[in-house]
Design an enzyme around this catalytic site. Sequence first.
Site, short mmCIF file in Angstrom:
data_model
loop_
_atom_site.label_atom_id
_atom_site.label_comp_id
_atom_site.label_asym_id
_atom_site.label_seq_id
_atom_site.Cartn_x
_atom_site.Cartn_y
_atom_site.Cartn_z
N HIS A 77 0.84 -1.21 0.00
CA HIS A 77 0.00 0.00 0.00
C HIS A 77 0.87 1.25 0.00
CE1 HIS A 77 -3.92 2.03 1.24
NE2 HIS A 77 -3.03 3.01 1.24
N HIS A 79 1.09 5.43 -1.98
CA HIS A 79 0.57 6.44 -2.91
C HIS A 79 1.76 7.03 -3.66
CE1 HIS A 79 -3.51 6.62 -0.96
NE2 HIS A 79 -2.80 6.07 0.01
N GLN A 172 -9.95 9.67 -4.32
CA GLN A 172 -9.59 10.32 -3.04
C GLN A 172 -10.69 11.24 -2.51
OE1 GLN A 172 -6.20 10.70 -0.84
NE2 GLN A 172 -8.18 10.93 0.16
N HIS A 230 -9.75 2.02 0.79
CA HIS A 230 -9.41 2.74 2.01
C HIS A 230 -10.67 2.68 2.87
CE1 HIS A 230 -5.95 4.26 -0.13
NE2 HIS A 230 -5.57 4.98 0.91
N GLU A 233 -10.78 4.76 7.75
CA GLU A 233 -9.52 5.37 8.21
C GLU A 233 -9.86 6.63 9.00
OE1 GLU A 233 -6.80 6.89 5.27
OE2 GLU A 233 -5.09 6.75 6.62
N ASP A 329 2.54 3.27 2.93
CA ASP A 329 1.49 4.27 2.65
C ASP A 329 2.05 5.54 2.00
OD1 ASP A 329 -1.16 5.10 2.49
OD2 ASP A 329 -1.31 5.72 4.58
N TRP A 335 0.75 13.70 3.85
CA TRP A 335 0.25 12.99 5.02
C TRP A 335 1.38 12.59 5.96
CZ3 TRP A 335 -1.66 12.31 0.07
CH2 TRP A 335 -3.00 12.66 -0.12
#
Length: 435
Positions: A77, A79, A172, A230, A233, A329, A335
């Site tokens: 996982h 991005h 997203q 997702h 979360e 991630d 993030w």
Amino acid sequence: MNCDLLLQGGHVLVTPDRTVVADVAISQGQIVAIVPQSLNSAEAIDLETDSTQNSITAQQTLDVTGKLLSPPFVESHIHLDSALTAGNPRWNQTGTLFEGIEIWRDRKQNLSLEDVKQRAIATLKQQAMQGVLFVRSHADVSEPSLTALQALLEVREAVQDWMTLQVVAFPQDGIYGGPQNEALLEEALRQGADGVGGIPHYELTREDGVRSIHRIFELAEQYDRWIDIHCDEIDDDQSRFLEVVSACALRREMGDRVAASHTTAFGSYNNAYALKLLGFLQRSRIHFIANPLINITLQGRTDSYPKRRGVTRVKELWQAGLNVSLGHDCIQDPWYSLGTGNMLDVAMMAIHVCQMTGTAEIDTCYNMVTWNGAKTLGVADQYGIEIGQPANLLVLDARDRYDALRRRATIQMVISRGKILAETSPCNPVWLGRE
Ligand code: 17E
Ligand code: FE2
């Protein structure tokens, strides 16, 4: 037998339950022999060795005595579209998921194919040099030009000789968060995304969240893709989309092609509900992906004290026999401004946050960034140090999994498709003080 490359004397992780001291022979991109050094008949049989392999000659022979030979790391996982953008256009001051989404919303207005491709390839090289040879990346598809998706699909082809990359179409901003988003998600599948994603806890209402999950399953069936959502979360103990994902997977008999990512609210559910849910999950048999580095920092931000850990119930899912893998991630994005892509860091954080400190539990955390990840990605049939498999393997400067994790050992050599892709010298501090 003559082979291209012979690795002699390593501690070979042949299965999650079995390590043998063996020579590993590689030819034409494949593992062609595994010859245990103290050959007893049981080992000889199930490792498929035969007498001719006792005299192996090789173009290149490497002595890896005492080193750990491991199957490659699996990043289940990440991005890649937002990687390496931290601080641009601004830093995340609150540290929350939602500020991250807003910063990214601004940044993604001026993506170009070149921008995304250059950052994604730089990130993949960084990962590969640290032993990652399988990656599942999300690509944000809630921006009308679908630039992030197109770039990652091009990258998937560009790196295929040394890296297996899967791309998830990830809405997203929510499938129903904007008028075009649902159509963009479907267009992303037409253009060749490998999997369908979603974000039910960020849809405008609970009903929209449930509806988004049904739509994801419909699209997955229609386009014959797997699913990676997702899911929940958030620290909200009322965020209960995981049960919907599990029920859809059960009814459509798709569990093995479904992954629930993050599921951090599961850490906040009351035990009575969590126990019931666990039983349902054992029936649907979906995969879980936890991202401990990111969720230990993103979650708990609205708590004072006691402050929750904000990571899903990794240990309990594993104890219930479900497949759990771990992802990084983010690498330097809105993030999470830290990170290098090293999966030992991810497993190390899981050991701490999930309190998996027993010896079997530590090995399990290693398995979660290797074999379990391969299961989640659906690549288990081409994974592992076994005769006939593609020669993807690592030489670690460590005796075993525990040693590798404890010392965050150097990944000394990365072999991809039978070729040496990267080498790193172990750092070797020298004591110059007295005594
Ligand atoms: N987007 C999201 O919804 N959640 C995350 N953890 C990241 C991006 C990194
Ligand atoms: Fe994520």
